[in-house]
Structure formats: structure tokens, C-alpha cells
Design an enzyme around this catalytic site. Structure first.
Site, PDB file in Angstrom:
ATOM      1  N   SER A   1      33.753 -19.568  -8.746  1.00 51.41           N
ATOM      2  CA  SER A   1      34.337 -20.690  -9.506  1.00 51.41           C
ATOM      3  C   SER A   1      35.809 -20.395  -9.817  1.00 51.41           C
ATOM      4  O   SER A   1      36.597 -21.316 -10.028  1.00 51.41           O
ATOM      5  CB  SER A   1      33.623 -20.883 -10.847  1.00 51.41           C
ATOM      6  OG  SER A   1      32.277 -20.542 -10.779  1.00 51.41           O
TER       7      SER A   1
ATOM      8  N   GLU B   1      19.646  -2.862  -9.155  1.00 53.09           N
ATOM      9  CA  GLU B   1      20.323  -1.576  -8.980  1.00 53.09           C
ATOM     10  C   GLU B   1      21.730  -1.867  -8.460  1.00 53.09           C
ATOM     11  O   GLU B   1      21.905  -2.648  -7.515  1.00 53.09           O
ATOM     12  CB  GLU B   1      19.567  -0.712  -7.962  1.00 53.09           C
ATOM     13  CG  GLU B   1      18.186  -0.293  -8.429  1.00 53.09           C
ATOM     14  CD  GLU B   1      18.233   0.612  -9.653  1.00 53.09           C
ATOM     15  OE1 GLU B   1      19.138   1.465  -9.723  1.00 53.09           O
ATOM     16  OE2 GLU B   1      17.360   0.455 -10.533  1.00 53.09           O
TER      17      GLU B   1
ATOM     18  N   LEU C   1      14.333 -14.713   7.042  1.00 52.19           N
ATOM     19  CA  LEU C   1      15.310 -14.244   6.052  1.00 52.19           C
ATOM     20  C   LEU C   1      15.821 -15.470   5.323  1.00 52.19           C
ATOM     21  O   LEU C   1      16.095 -16.502   5.940  1.00 52.19           O
ATOM     22  CB  LEU C   1      16.493 -13.539   6.738  1.00 52.19           C
ATOM     23  CG  LEU C   1      17.649 -13.156   5.798  1.00 52.19           C
ATOM     24  CD1 LEU C   1      17.260 -11.973   4.909  1.00 52.19           C
ATOM     25  CD2 LEU C   1      18.912 -12.809   6.591  1.00 52.19           C
TER      26      LEU C   1
ATOM     27  N   ARG D   1      43.465 -19.180  -6.494  1.00 53.51           N
ATOM     28  CA  ARG D   1      44.258 -18.551  -5.424  1.00 53.51           C
ATOM     29  C   ARG D   1      45.226 -19.560  -4.810  1.00 53.51           C
ATOM     30  O   ARG D   1      45.058 -20.765  -4.989  1.00 53.51           O
ATOM     31  CB  ARG D   1      43.308 -18.028  -4.349  1.00 53.51           C
ATOM     32  CG  ARG D   1      42.479 -16.891  -4.889  1.00 53.51           C
ATOM     33  CD  ARG D   1      41.699 -16.171  -3.822  1.00 53.51           C
ATOM     34  NE  ARG D   1      41.058 -15.022  -4.443  1.00 53.51           N
ATOM     35  CZ  ARG D   1      40.683 -13.934  -3.805  1.00 53.51           C
ATOM     36  NH1 ARG D   1      40.872 -13.827  -2.511  1.00 53.51           N
ATOM     37  NH2 ARG D   1      40.129 -12.943  -4.454  1.00 53.51           N
TER      38      ARG D   1
ATOM     39  N   HIS E   1      39.835 -12.391   5.727  1.00 58.74           N
ATOM     40  CA  HIS E   1      38.677 -13.273   5.551  1.00 58.74           C
ATOM     41  C   HIS E   1      38.043 -13.582   6.913  1.00 58.74           C
ATOM     42  O   HIS E   1      36.827 -13.579   7.049  1.00 58.74           O
ATOM     43  CB  HIS E   1      39.093 -14.583   4.866  1.00 58.74           C
ATOM     44  CG  HIS E   1      39.637 -14.386   3.475  1.00 58.74           C
ATOM     45  ND1 HIS E   1      39.037 -13.546   2.563  1.00 58.74           N
ATOM     46  CD2 HIS E   1      40.713 -14.916   2.841  1.00 58.74           C
ATOM     47  CE1 HIS E   1      39.739 -13.572   1.433  1.00 58.74           C
ATOM     48  NE2 HIS E   1      40.763 -14.387   1.577  1.00 58.74           N
TER      49      HIS E   1
ATOM     50  N   ASP F   1      34.067  -7.859  -1.179  1.00 50.81           N
ATOM     51  CA  ASP F   1      35.441  -7.719  -1.668  1.00 50.81           C
ATOM     52  C   ASP F   1      36.260  -6.810  -0.742  1.00 50.81           C
ATOM     53  O   ASP F   1      35.716  -5.887  -0.140  1.00 50.81           O
ATOM     54  CB  ASP F   1      35.411  -7.140  -3.092  1.00 50.81           C
ATOM     55  CG  ASP F   1      36.748  -7.320  -3.801  1.00 50.81           C
ATOM     56  OD1 ASP F   1      37.567  -8.147  -3.347  1.00 50.81           O
ATOM     57  OD2 ASP F   1      36.977  -6.628  -4.803  1.00 50.81           O
ATOM     58  N   GLY F   2      37.551  -7.070  -0.686  1.00 53.12           N
ATOM     59  CA  GLY F   2      38.459  -6.182   0.043  1.00 53.12           C
ATOM     60  C   GLY F   2      39.079  -6.794   1.285  1.00 53.12           C
ATOM     61  O   GLY F   2      39.797  -6.109   2.021  1.00 53.12           O
TER      62      GLY F   2
ATOM     63  N   TRP G   1      42.338  -5.219   3.310  1.00 54.34           N
ATOM     64  CA  TRP G   1      42.123  -4.836   4.710  1.00 54.34           C
ATOM     65  C   TRP G   1      43.237  -5.418   5.579  1.00 54.34           C
ATOM     66  O   TRP G   1      43.793  -4.733   6.434  1.00 54.34           O
ATOM     67  CB  TRP G   1      40.763  -5.360   5.174  1.00 54.34           C
ATOM     68  CG  TRP G   1      40.379  -4.982   6.566  1.00 54.34           C
ATOM     69  CD1 TRP G   1      39.646  -3.894   6.964  1.00 54.34           C
ATOM     70  CD2 TRP G   1      40.718  -5.701   7.776  1.00 54.34           C
ATOM     71  NE1 TRP G   1      39.518  -3.888   8.336  1.00 54.34           N
ATOM     72  CE2 TRP G   1      40.163  -4.984   8.856  1.00 54.34           C
ATOM     73  CE3 TRP G   1      41.438  -6.866   8.042  1.00 54.34           C
ATOM     74  CZ2 TRP G   1      40.286  -5.402  10.178  1.00 54.34           C
ATOM     75  CZ3 TRP G   1      41.577  -7.280   9.367  1.00 54.34           C
ATOM     76  CH2 TRP G   1      41.009  -6.546  10.421  1.00 54.34           C
TER      77      TRP G   1
END
Ligand code: FPP
Length: 261
Positions: free
Chosen positions: A70, A211, A135, A75, A41, A24-25, A29
Site C-alpha cells: 500500500s 518463523e 500450489l 515511489r 524488478h 526485497d533488494g 541489485w
């Protein structure tokens, strides 16, 4: 921490196996720099690359990124279009690099609503990287935690209707096996950048024991150092899963396999 022959840091017990991130952000930015939101983005793709590379280095096994919820269809159309184009171009430019780094890519979410071209490119990238094990990178696109629980419930209902399942057999493990990534352990660490402290309908069921880590750092500024701070914070925590602190310290505790993957 040990290093292997590639110089990669080995996972130790205090490294989360699975990290889930709400990136987020980006919009803020960009605005802070007088740029359109979409510039944030675009810059955010660099942070994705940094976090993927650092996850490999630190021995994180699974990384799940919330790229498009979803609800993000709400936007402005122009922003949605840029996000779809960004996924396309990131898949075009990054798939080979991911494959060379033995990264397996998988997309979770209701993909039938994504543009057809994007769906095809996702399927190609998933097929190319399917056997990689270093990964596991999951990108959540048109994903919602509630959608995930609903689609699992629908599949259970269909099994009941077909006579293959008795309702009395449905328990939390049975439901979990029908969610989006039943073959992977649940997230250990849930990170949200950008200062908001909410879950925003991400991996709701699977993060029940994760966590939580919230940081004010905006996603485009979230680099390897910021990620390492989150991993270090996680390493200092005591996870209890319903046990007491004393039981955890004594080591005389265990979890059903289905919870830990
Ligand atoms: C939230 O920031 C971010 C998104 C909705 C999109 C995330 C997408 C990327 C980082 C780019 C591509 C990702 C991949 C995996 C290729 P926001 O727009 O809500 O920011 P704000 O809260 O500051 O407005």
C-alpha cells in the site's frame, strides 16, 4: 524425502505448508550493476519463477509474495508504472504456464486502486486457475497488513450494524475469518530477502506464529538454492505455539483447527 510419480518431492512434516516472502533488494541489485532500479524488478521476475517451481517440487502448498505494498505508491511515478506493466506482462506470459502446472493464482490487496486493465487480467487469471490445487500462489498487490485488519474490522462492524453479529461474539478467530485469506492456513515461514530485518506491514496478523528468516541475498539473486537454505533452516526449528519444548517433544499438544487451516 519421498518422491511421487512426477518426481516431485513430497511434503514432509518439516516442510512449511505456507511460505510468505518479502522480495526485497531489486533496486540495490540494479544499482550495483549501474542499471536503473527497474532493471532489478525485471530480473526479479526470474526469481519469482524459480521460487514457484521449487515450491511445487518441495511440496509447499501456499506461496504468498509481497509484490506491491500500500506504501509503494509513494515511489517515483515512473517506477510504479514499470511495476504495473511488469504485473501485466507477467500475467500475460506466465498464466498459461501456471495453469499447466496446476497452480492456482489469487491476488490479495485493495485491487480497486490498480489500473482497470490489470484488474481485468487478474480476474481472468484467477478464474482460469481457480480449480487448481498443486500450489496456491497468492500475490499481494496494493496490500498492507494494517489495511487487511481494518477491512476485516469494517466487515465485522457492518455485520453488527445489520444485527447479524453481537459484539460479544467477536474473538480472534471471528476476526481472522474476515481477513484476506481465511480459507488458507497461516504462513509457517516468513522470508525477507535484501538484508533488512523488518515486517514492513506484510501479513501482520497472519504471521503471528510464523518463523522469520532474513537473508542478505538480494531478490534477483534468490534462486532455488537460496530458497532451499531457508527451507532447511525452517526444518531445524522447533515451533512451540505457547507450549513448552518438552510438551512439543512428547507430541501431546494440539492447536485449534482455525489456526492450522
Ligand atoms: C522491493 O525491492 C521489490 C518490490 C517493491 C517489487 C517486487 C516486484 C517483483 C519482484 C517483480 C514482479 C513480481 C511479480 C509477482 C510478477 P526494492 O525496490 O525495495 O529494492 P531496494 O530495497 O534494493 O531498493
Amino acid at each position: 524425502m519421498d518422491t511421487d510419480s512426477d518426481g516431485a518431492l513430497q511434503r514432509n512434516q518439516r516442510t512449511p505448508r505456507h511460505v510468505a516472502i518479502i522480495m526485497d533488494g531489486n533496486g540495490r541489485w540494479a544499482r550495483q550493476r549501474g542499471l536503473p532500479r527497474t532493471a532489478g524488478h525485471r530480473e526479479g521476475v526470474k526469481s519469482v519463477r524459480a521460487v514457484v517451481e521449487e515450491s511445487i517440487r518441495r511440496g509447499v502448498e501456499i506461496l504468498t509474495l509481497f509484490a506491491f505494498s500500500s506504501e509503494n505508491w509513494r515511489r517515483p511515478r515512473s517506477e510504479v508504472n514499470v511495476l504495473m506493466e511488469l504485473f501485466m506482462s507477467a500475467l500475460r506470459s506466465e498464466t498459461r504456464r501456471l495453469h499447466d502446472n496446476q497452480v492456482r493464482l489469487r491476488v490479495i490487496g485493495e485491487r480497486s486502486a490498480l489500473p482497470g486493465k490489470l484488474q481485468r487480467r487478474i480476474a481472468e487469471a484467477e478464474a482460469l486457475t481457480a480449480a487448481n490445487t498443486r500450489l496456491h500462489l497468492q500475490v499481494a498487490a496494493n496490500y498492507g497488513g494494517r489495511w487487511d485488519i481494518v477491512q476485516a474490522t469494517r466487515r465485522l462492524a457492518a455485520e453488527v450494524q445489520a444485527g447479524r453479529l453481537d459484539p460479544s461474539q467477536i474473538d480472534e478467530y471471528c476476526l481472522a475469518r474476515h481477513l484476506s485469506f481465511p480459507d488458507l492456513p497461516e504462513p509457517d515461514l516468513f522470508i525477507r530477502t535484501g538484508g533488512e530485518k523488518r515486517l514492513s506491514n506484510f501479513v501482520l496478523w497472519q504471521a503471528a506464529y510464523a518463523e522469520l528468516y532474513f537473508t542478505d541475498v538480494l531478490w534477483p539473486d534468490f534462486d532455488a538454492a537460496a530458497y532451499n537454505q531457508a527451507l532447511e533452516d525452517y526444518a531445524r526449528r522447533q515451533r512451540r505455539f505457547g507450549y513448552t519444548g518438552e510438551q512439543i517433544e512428547s507430541g501431546l499438544w494440539s492447536l485449534p483447527d482455525v489456526c492450522v487451516g
